[in-house]
Write a protein that holds these residues in place. Structure first.
Motif, short mmCIF file in Angstrom:
data_model
loop_
_atom_site.label_atom_id
_atom_site.label_comp_id
_atom_site.label_asym_id
_atom_site.label_seq_id
_atom_site.Cartn_x
_atom_site.Cartn_y
_atom_site.Cartn_z
N GLU A 1 -3.19 11.54 0.07
CA GLU A 1 -2.96 11.69 1.51
C GLU A 1 -2.83 13.18 1.83
O GLU A 1 -2.24 13.93 1.04
CB GLU A 1 -1.66 10.98 1.97
CG GLU A 1 -1.41 9.59 1.41
CD GLU A 1 -2.28 8.48 2.01
OE1 GLU A 1 -2.90 8.71 3.08
OE2 GLU A 1 -2.35 7.39 1.42
N TYR B 1 -6.01 -9.37 -6.85
CA TYR B 1 -4.80 -9.79 -7.55
C TYR B 1 -3.61 -9.66 -6.61
O TYR B 1 -3.71 -9.04 -5.55
CB TYR B 1 -4.60 -8.93 -8.81
CG TYR B 1 -5.89 -8.79 -9.59
CD1 TYR B 1 -6.40 -9.87 -10.31
CD2 TYR B 1 -6.64 -7.61 -9.53
CE1 TYR B 1 -7.62 -9.76 -10.97
CE2 TYR B 1 -7.85 -7.50 -10.19
CZ TYR B 1 -8.34 -8.59 -10.90
OH TYR B 1 -9.55 -8.49 -11.53
N GLU C 1 0.86 -1.19 0.00
CA GLU C 1 0.00 0.00 0.00
C GLU C 1 0.89 1.24 0.00
O GLU C 1 2.12 1.11 0.13
CB GLU C 1 -0.92 0.00 1.23
CG GLU C 1 -0.18 -0.01 2.55
CD GLU C 1 -0.32 1.26 3.34
OE1 GLU C 1 -1.43 1.78 3.42
OE2 GLU C 1 0.70 1.75 3.88
N TYR D 1 -5.49 3.27 11.65
CA TYR D 1 -6.65 4.17 11.58
C TYR D 1 -7.10 4.70 12.94
O TYR D 1 -7.10 4.00 13.95
CB TYR D 1 -7.83 3.47 10.90
CG TYR D 1 -7.64 3.34 9.40
CD1 TYR D 1 -7.36 4.45 8.62
CD2 TYR D 1 -7.75 2.11 8.77
CE1 TYR D 1 -7.18 4.34 7.24
CE2 TYR D 1 -7.58 1.99 7.40
CZ TYR D 1 -7.28 3.11 6.65
OH TYR D 1 -7.10 3.00 5.30
N THR E 1 0.31 4.39 1.89
CA THR E 1 0.27 5.34 3.01
C THR E 1 1.57 5.35 3.83
O THR E 1 2.11 6.41 4.14
CB THR E 1 -0.93 5.03 3.92
OG1 THR E 1 -2.06 4.86 3.10
CG2 THR E 1 -1.18 6.12 4.93
N GLU F 1 -2.23 -12.53 -1.96
CA GLU F 1 -3.61 -12.93 -1.62
C GLU F 1 -4.03 -14.04 -2.56
O GLU F 1 -3.39 -14.29 -3.58
CB GLU F 1 -4.55 -11.73 -1.82
CG GLU F 1 -4.29 -10.62 -0.83
CD GLU F 1 -5.45 -9.63 -0.77
OE1 GLU F 1 -6.38 -9.88 0.02
OE2 GLU F 1 -5.42 -8.63 -1.48
N ARG G 1 -11.41 -1.31 8.94
CA ARG G 1 -10.52 -1.60 7.82
C ARG G 1 -9.24 -2.29 8.30
O ARG G 1 -8.90 -2.23 9.46
CB ARG G 1 -10.28 -0.30 7.05
CG ARG G 1 -11.58 0.17 6.38
CD ARG G 1 -11.47 1.46 5.69
NE ARG G 1 -10.24 1.68 5.01
CZ ARG G 1 -9.86 1.06 3.88
NH1 ARG G 1 -10.67 0.20 3.28
NH2 ARG G 1 -8.69 1.30 3.33
P1 HAM Z 1 -7.17 -0.75 0.95
O1 HAM Z 1 -8.61 -0.74 1.29
O2 HAM Z 1 -6.36 -1.91 1.40
O3 HAM Z 1 -6.57 0.60 1.51
O4 HAM Z 1 -6.98 -0.61 -0.62
C1 HAM Z 1 -7.61 0.39 -1.36
C2 HAM Z 1 -8.24 -0.22 -2.59
O5 HAM Z 1 -7.28 -0.98 -3.32
C3 HAM Z 1 -9.35 -1.20 -2.30
O6 HAM Z 1 -10.58 -0.54 -2.06
C4 HAM Z 1 -9.38 -2.01 -3.59
O7 HAM Z 1 -10.13 -1.31 -4.58
C5 HAM Z 1 -7.93 -2.04 -4.00
N1 HAM Z 1 -7.32 -3.34 -3.63
C6 HAM Z 1 -6.88 -3.72 -2.41
N2 HAM Z 1 -6.38 -4.97 -2.47
C7 HAM Z 1 -6.49 -5.38 -3.75
C8 HAM Z 1 -6.16 -6.58 -4.45
N3 HAM Z 1 -5.55 -7.59 -3.86
N4 HAM Z 1 -6.45 -6.66 -5.78
C9 HAM Z 1 -7.06 -5.62 -6.41
N5 HAM Z 1 -7.39 -4.46 -5.80
C10 HAM Z 1 -7.12 -4.34 -4.50
C11 HAM Z 1 -5.26 0.97 1.45
O8 HAM Z 1 -4.44 0.45 0.75
C12 HAM Z 1 -4.95 2.18 2.28
N6 HAM Z 1 -3.53 2.51 2.11
C13 HAM Z 1 -5.83 3.34 1.89
C14 HAM Z 1 -5.52 4.58 2.65
C15 HAM Z 1 -4.80 5.62 2.21
N7 HAM Z 1 -5.87 4.82 3.90
C16 HAM Z 1 -5.41 5.99 4.26
N8 HAM Z 1 -4.73 6.49 3.24
#
Ligand code: HAM
Length: 426
Positions: free
Chosen positions: A130, A121, A81, A262, A83, A114, A257
């Motif tokens: 951010e 994916y 990710e 958070y 952040t 995953e 989440r």
């Molecule tokens: P997250 O909910 O883990 O948040 O990921 C954000 C978005 O990335 C998800 O809503 C989804 O659309 C996409 N996503 C996550 N995992 C996968 C996957 N394995 N395959 C395809 N799409 C995926 C974050 O990553 C936090 N960093 C968000 C954040 C930013 N919070 C605060 N600042």
């Protein structure tokens, strides 16, 4: 050896890549209007950055990270990710010396080990934003509206916005205590991993995908009912401002989440037209994260959206942009001897800002015309011995089928004029 991309990864072939460019151009427009500037971050970081930021007991850190040792013996991890990297960069570059909040956005691939399925994916792309250095509830609302406005610019309308509050270090301990009391009589019934979660970080039980566990947790106490005065007021202000700005939302008290960082507001946007993996974006506030890395106390908030999932939602809502004409012009040679002149014209056009193609396989005139169509050119410029001798060029409009002869030295002027007219129409 099987010639195949690794499980959970895929190529973005040119036709789809054009849609990605379109999505990125919309990000640049909208995020810039909201005052966010682009940051480009490394694809890997020291493993500790994610362990500390995301949290040791989260699924991501426990099971999903691509961690490796480099030749210098350092433990590195492909970013799951963005952040944690933004926060690392905020501290490293002393960004708190800039006017606050510092508002940044990023686009890039993320990696999580995953179980792949539709919408999930191992390599996937996120666009994220951010804002660091302010805990103003209006900033929370700006973030949510930014995300929703972006989706609306793509004409995605069937979206559900869920929000919740995760409280803060003042209100979480009382909640965790009561959550533990709630789990205790069910300890034998919950899965092994949840038993560990109960010991280490009870909040993480809500990440469990096990149906039996989920059934039990349905009646668990909710953090929102334990908010301290400050968190409650903050959450009320966020809800009020969302309502005043006509943003529909649902408070989902079970929205926990999968990150430990958070605090206060969290949110998720789901597309009901998608299957199991229906969250297309999500985020929240992380007021203690910068401090937890040793940086000066500064609150933060952000979100990320998944590009592949967003495209799936666009397909399901039939919102995919139509195929774009790739080339303005295809230059056709009537015979082999005309090819040098065709090549010269091709270069002249390209250098003047007209996208142009020619045949590179000595195809027949008929087959070149078919190529021009396949390449989605708007015009075919035809050059043969007669045209070259009399200094003209035949221009065929491939959209309406009309054809005319233009003086060779007027071709560029003619095409540039047509291009300007078309750009104005679009
Ligand atoms: P997250 O909910 O883990 O948040 O990921 C954000 C978005 O990335 C998800 O809503 C989804 O659309 C996409 N996503 C996550 N995992 C996968 C996957 N394995 N395959 C395809 N799409 C995926 C974050 O990553 C936090 N960093 C968000 C954040 C930013 N919070 C605060 N600042």
């Amino acid at each position: 050896m099987e010639i195949k991309a690794p499980r959970g990864t895929s190529d973005v072939l040119p036709e789809k890549a054009a849609i990605w460019d379109y999505l990125e151009s919309k990000v640049v427009d909208i995020f810039t209007n909201f005052g966010y500037k682009k940051i480009i971050l490394p694809v890997f970081e020291h493993t500790e950055i994610f362990q500390r930021g995301i949290g040791q007991s989260t699924d991501i850190v426990q099971k999903e990270m691509y961690t490796f040792e480099d030749k210098g013996g350092r433990s590195l991890t492909l970013r799951p990710e963005g952040t944690a990297s933004v926060v690392r960069s905020f501290i490293e570059n002393k960004m708190w010396n800039n006017p606050l909040p510092v508002k940044l956005y990023y686009i890039g691939p993320m990696f999580r080990y995953e179980r792949p399925q539709s919408g999930r994916y191992r390599e996937f792309w996120q666009m994220g934003a951010e804002a660091l250095g302010s805990d103003d509830p209006f900033l929370d609302v700006e973030m949510i509206i930014l995300l929703m406005d972006y989706f609306r610019s793509l004409k995605l309308n069937k979206l559900e916005l869920k929000i919740n509050s995760m409280g803060c270090s003042k209100c979480q301990p009382a909640y965790t205590g009561d959550l533990k009391k709630f789990i205790e009589p069910n300890l034998e019934k919950i899965c092994k991993q949840c038993q560990k979660r109960y010991e280490k970080n009870p909040l993480r039980i809500f990440d469990c995908k096990n149906k039996e566990c989920q059934k039990i947790y349905g009646d668990a106490p909710k953090l929102t009912d334990y908010l301290c005065q400050e968190c409650k007021m903050h959450f009320d202000q966020v809800k009020d401002a969302l309502t005043e700005n006509n943003e529909d939302f649902e408070v989902d008290k079970s929205l926990v989440r999968g990150f430990d960082y958070y605090t206060k507001t969290t949110f998720e946007i789901c597309s009901p037209v998608l299957g199991a993996q229906n969250a297309i974006g999500g985020g929240g506030r992380y007021d203690g994260l910068i401090e937890s890395y040793g940086g000066p106390p500064n609150p933060g908030i952000g979100f990320a959206l998944g590009i592949e999932r967003m495209i799936l939602a666009m397909q399901a809502e039939e919102r995919m942009p139509g195929p774009k004409r790739i080339n303005d012009v295809f230059v056709v040679s009537v015979d082999k001897d005309s090819r040098p002149e065709v090549f010269k014209l091709l270069m002249e056009l390209r250098r003047s800002g007209i996208s142009a193609e020619m045949d590179f396989a000595e195809r027949s005139l008929r087959s070149q015309m078919k190529q021009a169509d396949k390449k989605k050119a708007e015009y075919a410029l035809i050059l043969g011995p007669d045209e070259i001798k009399s200094g003209v060029c035949t221009i065929k409009d491939l959209i309406n089928g009309t054809q005319e002869n233009i003086k060779r030295n007027k071709v560029l002027e003619y095409l540039l004029k047509k291009k300007r007219v078309n750009e104005r129409k679009n």
